[in-house]
Design a protein around this motif. Structure first.
Motif, PDB file in Angstrom:
ATOM      1  N   ALA A 148      54.990  17.671 164.047  1.00  0.00           N
ATOM      2  CA  ALA A 148      56.364  17.231 163.828  1.00  0.00           C
ATOM      3  C   ALA A 148      56.392  16.303 162.617  1.00  0.00           C
ATOM      4  O   ALA A 148      55.384  15.684 162.273  1.00  0.00           O
ATOM      5  CB  ALA A 148      56.912  16.504 165.058  1.00  0.00           C
ATOM      6  N   THR A 149      57.543  16.207 161.962  1.00  0.00           N
ATOM      7  CA  THR A 149      57.693  15.285 160.834  1.00  0.00           C
ATOM      8  C   THR A 149      58.655  14.170 161.212  1.00  0.00           C
ATOM      9  O   THR A 149      59.597  14.374 161.988  1.00  0.00           O
ATOM     10  CB  THR A 149      58.220  16.003 159.584  1.00  0.00           C
ATOM     11  N   LEU A 150      58.391  12.989 160.650  1.00  0.00           N
ATOM     12  CA  LEU A 150      59.227  11.825 160.933  1.00  0.00           C
ATOM     13  C   LEU A 150      58.988  10.790 159.848  1.00  0.00           C
ATOM     14  O   LEU A 150      57.847  10.420 159.570  1.00  0.00           O
ATOM     15  CB  LEU A 150      58.864  11.248 162.305  1.00  0.00           C
ATOM     16  N   GLY A 167      66.419   5.503 160.821  1.00  0.00           N
ATOM     17  CA  GLY A 167      66.576   6.532 161.837  1.00  0.00           C
ATOM     18  C   GLY A 167      65.246   7.051 162.335  1.00  0.00           C
ATOM     19  O   GLY A 167      65.103   7.403 163.520  1.00  0.00           O
ATOM     20  N   GLY A 168      64.238   7.110 161.452  1.00  0.00           N
ATOM     21  CA  GLY A 168      62.913   7.555 161.857  1.00  0.00           C
ATOM     22  C   GLY A 168      62.254   6.577 162.805  1.00  0.00           C
ATOM     23  O   GLY A 168      61.605   6.969 163.778  1.00  0.00           O
ATOM     24  N   THR A 196      65.294  12.029 157.660  1.00  0.00           N
ATOM     25  CA  THR A 196      64.482  11.477 158.743  1.00  0.00           C
ATOM     26  C   THR A 196      63.396  12.458 159.166  1.00  0.00           C
ATOM     27  O   THR A 196      62.263  12.071 159.464  1.00  0.00           O
ATOM     28  CB  THR A 196      65.376  11.141 159.958  1.00  0.00           C
ATOM     29  N   ILE A 197      63.724  13.739 159.199  1.00  0.00           N
ATOM     30  CA  ILE A 197      62.762  14.803 159.493  1.00  0.00           C
ATOM     31  C   ILE A 197      62.891  15.860 158.414  1.00  0.00           C
ATOM     32  O   ILE A 197      63.788  15.806 157.578  1.00  0.00           O
ATOM     33  CB  ILE A 197      63.004  15.429 160.901  1.00  0.00           C
ATOM     34  N   SER A 198      61.983  16.815 158.441  1.00  0.00           N
ATOM     35  CA  SER A 198      62.083  17.917 157.467  1.00  0.00           C
ATOM     36  C   SER A 198      62.023  19.244 158.208  1.00  0.00           C
ATOM     37  O   SER A 198      61.712  19.292 159.385  1.00  0.00           O
ATOM     38  CB  SER A 198      60.948  17.844 156.452  1.00  0.00           C
TER      39      SER A 198
END
Length: 421
Positions: A91-93, A99-100, A419-421
Motif C-alpha cells: 500500500a502507499t501512504l 491526511g496520510g 495521500t495515496i497513489s
C-alpha cells in the motif's frame, strides 16, 4: 486480532496461501526499508501474519532498484527486494501529508503490530511516535529497529550495517591473524537486528494477548551485533583480554578450523578426545593414535605450541591429497567435517533441497524467482515461503477497504490530494 473472515479476505488480496499460519489473524503495519525491518516483518508474514507494507507514493523502498533484476514482458522485479518482502500486501501512504498521518492512525487502530526502522526521533517529528500511537491503540506492539536504539548518547547517529559491525565489536575480531580487521561478508547487523526484532515482537504479542497492553520493542543493530561476539565480552570483563582477528582459528579449541585439501577447503572440528581418537583411526589409519601419545589429552592439543608443531601438521597430512567429497565420505556421521561450499554448491546441496531451503515463486509475466526458504520448521503450521512481494501500492484500495471500510469516493479523494497513489 482481526476476525477469520477478514483474515481470509486479506490473504486472498495477494494471492497468498489462505491456510492459517501460526500468526494467523495478526495484522502488521510495515513502514520499513531495505533489510533491517523488512526482513523482520517478512519473518512474521512467513509465519502467517497479514503484513501491509506501506511505502511513500513518490519515494518507495529503494531496495526495489537493487540487483538482481528479473525482467519480463510484465515488468521488472528486484530479487533482493522480493526476498525480504514476500507474502506482504503493498500500500502507499504519504506520511508527510496530514491526511496520510491521520490515515496511518486509523490503520494502527485496526492493527496489532507496527514495525519501523527510521532514525530515532523521525516518527515523533511526524507526530506518529510510540507515545502517540499507543493512545490510538493501547494494545499496539510498536517495534523500532535502528542503528543505536531509542535511548543513549548515540541514538541520533546515522547508521548502516557496517556501523553496527564496527561499533558492536565484530569487525575488530574478524579477519586474518595479525592482519587488519575485516567486515563480516554479509549484512549481519541488519539481519541480526531483524531476527531479534521478530523475537521481541512475538514476546510482546504474547503479553498483549494476556493483558491487552502493548509495548515498545526497541532493537539496536549495535546491541544485536555485540551479542554475536561469542565469548569476547565475558572474556574481557573477566580477564581484560581484547579479542583480535584469528583468521579461521578458534581462540582456544583445537583442531577446529579450516584445512586445505586436494580441491578446496574443509572445516574439521575433531577437538574432543573422542573425536580425536576416531579421526586418527579414520584419516591416519591403524596405529596413528598410539603413535602420538603427546596428543592424547585435549588440554595438550589446546596448547598453541603443541598444536602448531605437532597436531596441525598431522591433520594437514591427512587432508592434503584427498578431495572434499572423499573426506566427507570418510568422516560420515562419525566426526565433524564439512566441505566449505560456495553458494552454487549450497544451492545444489541435496540436503538443502530436502529441507525446502530453496523455494521458487512465479511472477506472472516476469518469470520464476528462486530465494531462500525458512529455517523455522513447524509441524502444524509450517511457514509459507512462496508468496510474491507486492508491486508498489498493489493493494492500497483493497487494504483500506478491508481494514477501514473505505468507500471508493474517499479513496479517489485521497488519491487526488496525493495521500495515496
Amino acid at each position: 486480532m482481526i476476525d477469520e473472515t477478514l483474515r481470509i479476505r486479506l490473504a486472498e488480496l495477494g494471492r497468498h496461501d489462505p491456510t492459517p499460519g501460526a500468526l494467523a489473524g495478526v495484522v502488521v503495519i510495515d513502514i520499513t526499508r531495505v533489510v533491517a525491518g523488512p526482513y523482520c516483518s517478512m519473518l512474521l508474514a512467513d509465519l502467517g501474519a497479514t503484513v501491509v507494507k506501506i511505502e511513500h507514493p513518490d519515494d518507495p523502498d529503494y531496495a526495489r532498484t537493487f540487483p538482481p533484476q528479473l525482467e519480463g514482458e510484465a515488468g521488472t522485479v528486484s530479487g533482493f527486494f522480493a526476498q525480504f518482502n514476500r507474502n506482504k500486501l503493498g500500500a502507499t501512504l504519504n506520511l508527510r501529508h496530514p491526511g496520510g498521518r491521520a490515515l496511518l492512525e486509523r490503520l494502527v487502530a485496526s492493527a496489532d503490530v507496527l514495525v519501523e526502522n527510521f532514525r530515532p526521533g523521525t516518527m515523533d517529528r511526524l507526530g506518529l511516535g510510540y507515545e502517540r500511537l499507543r493512545e490510538v491503540n493501547p494494545r499496539l506492539v510498536y517495534a523500532a529497529l535502528s542503528g543505536f536504539g531509542q535511548t543513549g548518547p548515540s541514538r541520533g547517529k546515522p547508521a548502516y550495517d557496517n556501523s553496527a559491525q564496527a561499533t558492536g565489536g565484530l569487525w575488530s575480531m574478524n579477519g586474518p591473524a595479525d592482519g587488519e580487521p575485516t567486515r563480516v561478508g554479509t549484512i549481519i547487523g541488519d539481519l541480526a537486528a531483524s531476527l531479534y526484532g521478530a523475537i521481541g515482537v512475538l514476546a510482546a504479542i504474547r503479553h498483549a494477548e494476556r493483558t491487552g497492553e502493548g509495548q515498545l520493542v526497541d532493537i539496536s543493530q549495535q546491541d544485536s551485533v555485540m551479542t554475536l561476539t561469542e565469548n569476547a565480552v565475558v572474556n574481557h570483563l573477566a580477564t581484560g583480554a581484547v579479542a583480535r582477528p584469528l583468521g579461521n582459528a578458534h581462540p582456544f579449541v583445537r583442531p577446529y578450523e579450516l584445512f586445505s585439501c586436494a580441491d578446496g577447503y574443509v572445516f574439521f572440528g575433531g577437538y574432543t578426545d573422542k573425536f580425536w581418537r576416531i579421526s586418527c583411526d579414520i584419516f591416519g589409519g591403524p596405529g596413528e593414535y598410539e603413535a602420538h601419545p603427546e596428543l592424547h589429552a585435549m588440554a595438550d592439543r589446546f596448547d598453541a605450541d603443541v598444536y602448531r608443531e605437532r597436531a596441525k601438521p598431522l591433520v594437514d597430512g591427512w587432508f592434503a591429497h584427498r578431495t572434499k567429497a572423499e573426506l566427507e565420505e570418510l568422516a560420515g556421521d562419525a566426526v565433524p567435517l564439512s566441505a566449505i561450499k560456495d553458494i552454487a554448491e549450497v544451492v545444489a546441496d541435496p540436503h538443502i533441497a530436502a529441507r525446502d531451503m530453496v523455494v521458487e515463486t512465479e511472477y506472472p509475466g516476469i518469470g520464476t524467482l528462486g530465494t531462500f526458504g525458512s529455517p523455522v520448521k513447524l509441524g502444524a503450521t509450517p511457514p509459507r515461503t512462496r508468496g510474491e512481494a507486492p508491486a508498489i501500492g498493489a493493494h492500497t484500495d483493497a487494504v483500506l477497504d478491508a481494514l477501514l471500510g473505505m468507500p471508493a469516493s474517499e479513496l479517489a479523494a485521497l488519491r487526488a490530494d496525493g495521500t495515496i497513489s
